[in-house]
Scaffold this active site. Sequence first.
Site, PDB file in Angstrom:
ATOM      1  N   THR A   1       0.840  -1.201   0.000  1.00  0.00           N
ATOM      2  CA  THR A   1       0.000   0.000   0.000  1.00  0.00           C
ATOM      3  C   THR A   1       0.869   1.243   0.000  1.00  0.00           C
ATOM      4  O   THR A   1       1.940   1.224   0.603  1.00  0.00           O
ATOM      5  CB  THR A   1      -0.802  -0.002   1.328  1.00  0.00           C
TER       6      THR A   1
ATOM      7  N   ARG B   1     -13.326  -8.667   0.318  1.00  0.00           N
ATOM      8  CA  ARG B   1     -12.449  -8.373   1.458  1.00  0.00           C
ATOM      9  C   ARG B   1     -12.026  -6.888   1.427  1.00  0.00           C
ATOM     10  O   ARG B   1     -11.658  -6.354   0.399  1.00  0.00           O
ATOM     11  CB  ARG B   1     -11.218  -9.265   1.400  1.00  0.00           C
ATOM     12  N   VAL B   2     -12.108  -6.269   2.588  1.00  0.00           N
ATOM     13  CA  VAL B   2     -11.635  -4.894   2.748  1.00  0.00           C
ATOM     14  C   VAL B   2     -10.552  -4.924   3.820  1.00  0.00           C
ATOM     15  O   VAL B   2     -10.719  -5.562   4.859  1.00  0.00           O
ATOM     16  CB  VAL B   2     -12.794  -3.961   3.160  1.00  0.00           C
ATOM     17  N   GLY B   3      -9.451  -4.254   3.554  1.00  0.00           N
ATOM     18  CA  GLY B   3      -8.349  -4.231   4.512  1.00  0.00           C
ATOM     19  C   GLY B   3      -8.385  -2.999   5.393  1.00  0.00           C
ATOM     20  O   GLY B   3      -9.427  -2.371   5.586  1.00  0.00           O
ATOM     21  N   ASP B   4      -7.229  -2.672   5.929  1.00  0.00           N
ATOM     22  CA  ASP B   4      -7.132  -1.520   6.841  1.00  0.00           C
ATOM     23  C   ASP B   4      -7.067  -0.189   6.106  1.00  0.00           C
ATOM     24  O   ASP B   4      -7.411   0.857   6.676  1.00  0.00           O
ATOM     25  CB  ASP B   4      -5.858  -1.644   7.687  1.00  0.00           C
TER      26      ASP B   4
ATOM     27  N   THR C   1       1.062  -0.323   6.532  1.00  0.00           N
ATOM     28  CA  THR C   1       1.096  -1.250   5.397  1.00  0.00           C
ATOM     29  C   THR C   1       1.317  -2.653   5.944  1.00  0.00           C
ATOM     30  O   THR C   1       1.760  -2.820   7.075  1.00  0.00           O
ATOM     31  CB  THR C   1       2.198  -0.837   4.397  1.00  0.00           C
ATOM     32  N   GLY C   2       0.984  -3.639   5.134  1.00  0.00           N
ATOM     33  CA  GLY C   2       1.126  -5.017   5.604  1.00  0.00           C
ATOM     34  C   GLY C   2      -0.226  -5.660   5.819  1.00  0.00           C
ATOM     35  O   GLY C   2      -1.220  -5.258   5.214  1.00  0.00           O
TER      36      GLY C   2
ATOM     37  N   GLY D   1      -3.478  -6.139   6.721  1.00  0.00           N
ATOM     38  CA  GLY D   1      -4.474  -5.170   7.171  1.00  0.00           C
ATOM     39  C   GLY D   1      -5.319  -5.635   8.335  1.00  0.00           C
ATOM     40  O   GLY D   1      -5.716  -4.832   9.187  1.00  0.00           O
TER      41      GLY D   1
HETATM   42  N1  ASP Z   1      -2.595  -3.112   4.249  1.00  0.00           N
HETATM   43  C1  ASP Z   1      -3.020  -3.597   2.952  1.00  0.00           C
HETATM   44  C2  ASP Z   1      -4.218  -4.474   3.109  1.00  0.00           C
HETATM   45  O1  ASP Z   1      -4.280  -5.252   4.055  1.00  0.00           O
HETATM   46  C3  ASP Z   1      -1.978  -4.356   2.260  1.00  0.00           C
HETATM   47  C4  ASP Z   1      -0.752  -3.577   1.945  1.00  0.00           C
HETATM   48  O2  ASP Z   1      -0.128  -2.956   2.754  1.00  0.00           O
HETATM   49  O3  ASP Z   1      -0.440  -3.542   0.792  1.00  0.00           O
HETATM   50  O4  ASP Z   1      -5.077  -4.417   2.280  1.00  0.00           O
END
Ligand code: ASP
Length: 326
Positions: free
Chosen positions: A184, A212-215, A235-236, A238
């Site tokens: 991200t 799916r929805v992330g952070d 990032t990472g 989520g």
């Molecule tokens: N944080 C993002 C998610 O979980 C992934 C990412 O950092 O690319 O959607």
Amino acid sequence: MRSRRDFLKLSALLGMTGLVGLSKTTPAFAAVKKQPEAIVVSTWEHGLAANEAAWQVLAKGGRALDAVETGVRVPEADPKVRTVGYGGYPDRDGIVTLDACIMDEHMNCGSVAFLQNIKHPISVARLVMEKTPHVMLVGEGAKQFALQQGFKEENLLTAESEADWKAWLKDQKIQQINIENHDTIGMLAMDAAGNLSGACTTSGAAYKMHGRVGDSPLIGAGLYVDNDIGAATATGMGELMIKTVGSHLVVELMRQGASPEEACKQAVLRIARKLGDYAQFQVGFLALNKQGQYGAYGIQPGFNYAVQNKAGSTLIDGKSLLGAKV
Ligand code: ASP
């Protein structure tokens, strides 16, 4: 599985960096008074080009909010960036679904999630903030709003992403978010007036479940800005930032007196302590405080971030739990 070595390392780090007494021993930032200097920081190497665009706004005395929107539009439009916007990895069904949010110095915020066929989710998020009474629109409703606002519907699945997805379909290995399958862009900026804003935009985890929805579109999880204190983005994996409201946590730790890097580290340690099996995941936080100090911390080594100010542009390797020499 978490190894005994990882456990000992985590215990040692927790012992060394407990927050007990932090607010008593570390003065709040109120005493520091100096002329604000514009700065922009953002996650990962694609942050370099994004920062450059944001800096064009900041260098002319522009607003941090305009800078972060302008900046993150660069990777959103770049098909070579496979984790944001156009060209991003699709979900399991081969559909690119985008998440983004934006927040300004007045606590205004806007967000879109599960948005399809619109190249610049960050600009839609900004319009949700400015033109609706709401904070968040998702899916079809977000798309209809974008179309009403003049955005064009377009195919975001590039030939390269489609080929990769078809290859993935052969064994359908569920990917944990570790270090190579996500990225991200989270961007934080302070303008010459000393005001902070942030933006966060992503195509999310590669081959995620449809829906799916992330952070990244969630205010508090993927991004948080408090103009009195500082801003943070993540990032990472989520799901882990959602469970800990991670970016808000980082800002609150800075409020208690932690430096940006220390605040990011404490948030990572919180996740690691609760999770147990943290060694197989990646999360990274990036923070900027009201004094223009910045820092980052992740679970895995390899999380880097880009910084641009009047001194120039640099890419910095964030410190990490598994890279810590303890
Ligand atoms: N944080 C993002 C998610 O979980 C992934 C990412 O950092 O690319 O959607």
